[in-house]
Write a protein that holds these residues in place. Structure first.
Motif, short mmCIF file in Angstrom:
data_model
loop_
_atom_site.label_atom_id
_atom_site.label_comp_id
_atom_site.label_asym_id
_atom_site.label_seq_id
_atom_site.Cartn_x
_atom_site.Cartn_y
_atom_site.Cartn_z
N ASP A 145 80.65 11.68 41.24
CA ASP A 145 80.39 12.91 40.51
C ASP A 145 79.14 12.83 39.65
N VAL A 146 78.75 11.62 39.26
CA VAL A 146 77.56 11.47 38.42
C VAL A 146 76.92 10.11 38.67
N GLY A 147 75.60 10.09 38.73
CA GLY A 147 74.87 8.84 38.86
C GLY A 147 74.38 8.37 37.49
N MET A 148 74.56 7.09 37.21
CA MET A 148 74.22 6.53 35.90
C MET A 148 72.89 5.79 35.97
N ILE A 149 71.88 6.28 35.24
CA ILE A 149 70.59 5.61 35.13
C ILE A 149 70.31 5.43 33.65
N THR A 150 71.16 4.67 32.99
CA THR A 150 71.08 4.48 31.54
C THR A 150 70.55 3.08 31.23
N ILE A 151 69.37 2.79 31.74
CA ILE A 151 68.72 1.50 31.53
C ILE A 151 68.09 1.48 30.14
N PRO A 152 68.31 0.44 29.34
CA PRO A 152 67.71 0.38 28.01
C PRO A 152 66.23 0.00 28.08
N PRO A 204 62.77 5.11 38.54
CA PRO A 204 63.23 4.27 39.65
C PRO A 204 63.65 5.05 40.88
N ASN A 205 63.63 4.34 42.01
CA ASN A 205 64.04 4.99 43.26
C ASN A 205 65.48 5.47 43.20
N LYS A 206 66.35 4.77 42.43
CA LYS A 206 67.76 5.18 42.35
C LYS A 206 67.89 6.58 41.75
N PHE A 207 66.96 6.93 40.88
CA PHE A 207 66.96 8.27 40.29
C PHE A 207 66.78 9.33 41.37
N PHE A 208 65.81 9.12 42.24
CA PHE A 208 65.53 10.08 43.30
C PHE A 208 66.60 10.03 44.40
N GLU A 209 67.22 8.87 44.59
CA GLU A 209 68.30 8.76 45.59
C GLU A 209 69.51 9.58 45.17
N ASN A 210 69.79 9.63 43.88
CA ASN A 210 70.86 10.51 43.41
C ASN A 210 70.49 11.97 43.64
N ILE A 211 69.24 12.31 43.42
CA ILE A 211 68.79 13.68 43.67
C ILE A 211 68.96 14.04 45.13
N GLN A 212 68.55 13.14 46.02
CA GLN A 212 68.69 13.42 47.45
C GLN A 212 70.15 13.50 47.88
N SER A 213 71.05 12.90 47.11
CA SER A 213 72.48 12.96 47.41
C SER A 213 73.15 14.14 46.71
N LEU A 214 72.37 14.93 45.97
CA LEU A 214 72.87 16.09 45.22
C LEU A 214 73.90 15.68 44.18
N THR A 215 73.65 14.54 43.53
CA THR A 215 74.54 14.02 42.51
C THR A 215 73.89 14.15 41.13
N PRO A 216 74.49 14.92 40.21
CA PRO A 216 73.94 15.02 38.85
C PRO A 216 73.82 13.65 38.21
N VAL A 217 72.92 13.54 37.24
CA VAL A 217 72.63 12.23 36.65
C VAL A 217 72.82 12.25 35.14
N PRO A 239 60.56 9.10 28.68
CA PRO A 239 59.60 10.16 29.04
C PRO A 239 59.64 10.64 30.48
N GLU A 240 59.57 9.72 31.45
CA GLU A 240 59.39 10.15 32.83
C GLU A 240 60.65 10.79 33.42
N VAL A 241 61.79 10.12 33.27
CA VAL A 241 63.02 10.71 33.82
C VAL A 241 63.38 11.99 33.06
N SER A 242 63.12 12.02 31.75
CA SER A 242 63.43 13.22 30.96
C SER A 242 62.65 14.42 31.45
N ARG A 243 61.39 14.19 31.79
CA ARG A 243 60.54 15.29 32.24
C ARG A 243 61.13 15.97 33.48
N ILE A 244 61.61 15.18 34.42
CA ILE A 244 62.16 15.74 35.65
C ILE A 244 63.55 16.33 35.42
N VAL A 245 64.39 15.62 34.66
CA VAL A 245 65.73 16.13 34.37
C VAL A 245 65.64 17.48 33.67
N ASN A 246 64.75 17.60 32.70
CA ASN A 246 64.61 18.86 31.96
C ASN A 246 63.98 19.96 32.81
#
Length: 253
Positions: free
Chosen positions: A147-154, A165-178, A184-191
């Motif tokens: 139901d959700v992909g976890m990309i909570t790397i400190p 990371p590629n895992k971020f985009f792999e969740n997107i391709q799987s249509l799994t919310p994150v 900065p970078e992941v926030s920009r795309i998530v937002n």
């Protein structure tokens, strides 16, 4: 020595590549490069997903954990190693109800045993499933089953702070919310696409609240799932490769 060699080689190369804008800008500043390195994000090809396969895999995973099919499943996939925030994800799962966690990937056996010990201490060992990495062509079944992909790397390093990371985009391709670190970078795309929630990766309470929010807010979850369809169309290698082609075209001319 490494920075000296790196600066020298970058100065002699036709161009350099980095996986995100923040890192490219930082490298340009550190080494005083005339041009910003080419940014080519680590994005997979467009994945054609069989939703029936995802549902079947979900049922299989629930049976393996002996949890109901309506359990809210979070997944971490990738290298299982220290500094990836896995301990905090486990502790966050322990703070939630009707949830389970899949940890999918390769890692040092000793470290994995330590994580399993944490699971026992947190009384979640029955709803945390450790699986070895799977071939790329079937990965979507596991991500799509969750139901959700976890990309909570400190942010243990500046590189992690600028992660994309590629895992971020792999969740997107799987249509799994994150649920992602608010970096900065992941926030920009998530937002931009509105496809997930952002958290402080060091704050287990905040991570747990984000998990429960996605579990309980059906309207929000549906909106994120719908938005992922557009993100999936845009963020695929078929589009991203044009950046690399253009970079090579300039020097080959």
């Amino acid at each position: 020595i490494i920075p000296c060699v790196e600066k020298f080689l970058m100065g002699k190369a036709a161009f350099s590549m980095f996986a995100c804008d923040s890192a490219a800008e930082e490298i340009q500043r550190i080494y005083g490069l005339k041009e910003k390195p080419v940014v080519v994000r680590n994005i997979p090809n467009y994945w054609h997903i069989d939703e029936n396969e995802c549902r079947s895999k979900r049922s299989e995973l629930c049976r393996m954990m002996d949890v109901p099919d309506n359990t809210f499943i979070a997944i971490y996939h990738g290298l299982i190693s220290n500094g990836r925030g896995i301990e905090n994800i486990i502790e966050s799962i322990a703070m939630t109800t009707n949830t389970a966690l899949i940890i999918l990937g390769f890692g040092d056996k000793g470290y994995i045993d330590e994580l399993k010990k944490i699971c026992r201490e947190q009384n979640v060992d029955q709803r945390v499933l450790f699986l070895e990495a799977v071939p790329l062509e079937v990965l979507y079944k596991y991500l799509g089953a969750a139901d959700v992909g976890m990309i909570t790397i400190p942010a243990v390093t500046k590189s992690y702070y600028y992660m994309l990371p590629n895992k971020f985009f792999e969740n997107i391709q799987s249509l799994t919310p994150v649920i992602c670190s608010a970096f900065p970078e992941v926030s920009r795309i998530v937002n931009h696409y509105d496809i997930g929630l952002l958290v402080d990766p060091e704050n287990t309470d905040e991570i747990a609240r984000a998990i429960m929010k996605l579990q309980n807010d059906n309207e929000l979850y549906k909106r994120l799932k719908d938005n992922l369809k557009q993100a999936k169309e845009d963020l695929c290698w078929e589009n991203e490769q044009e950046v690399l082609k253009n970079a090579y075209s300039k020097i080959l001319q």
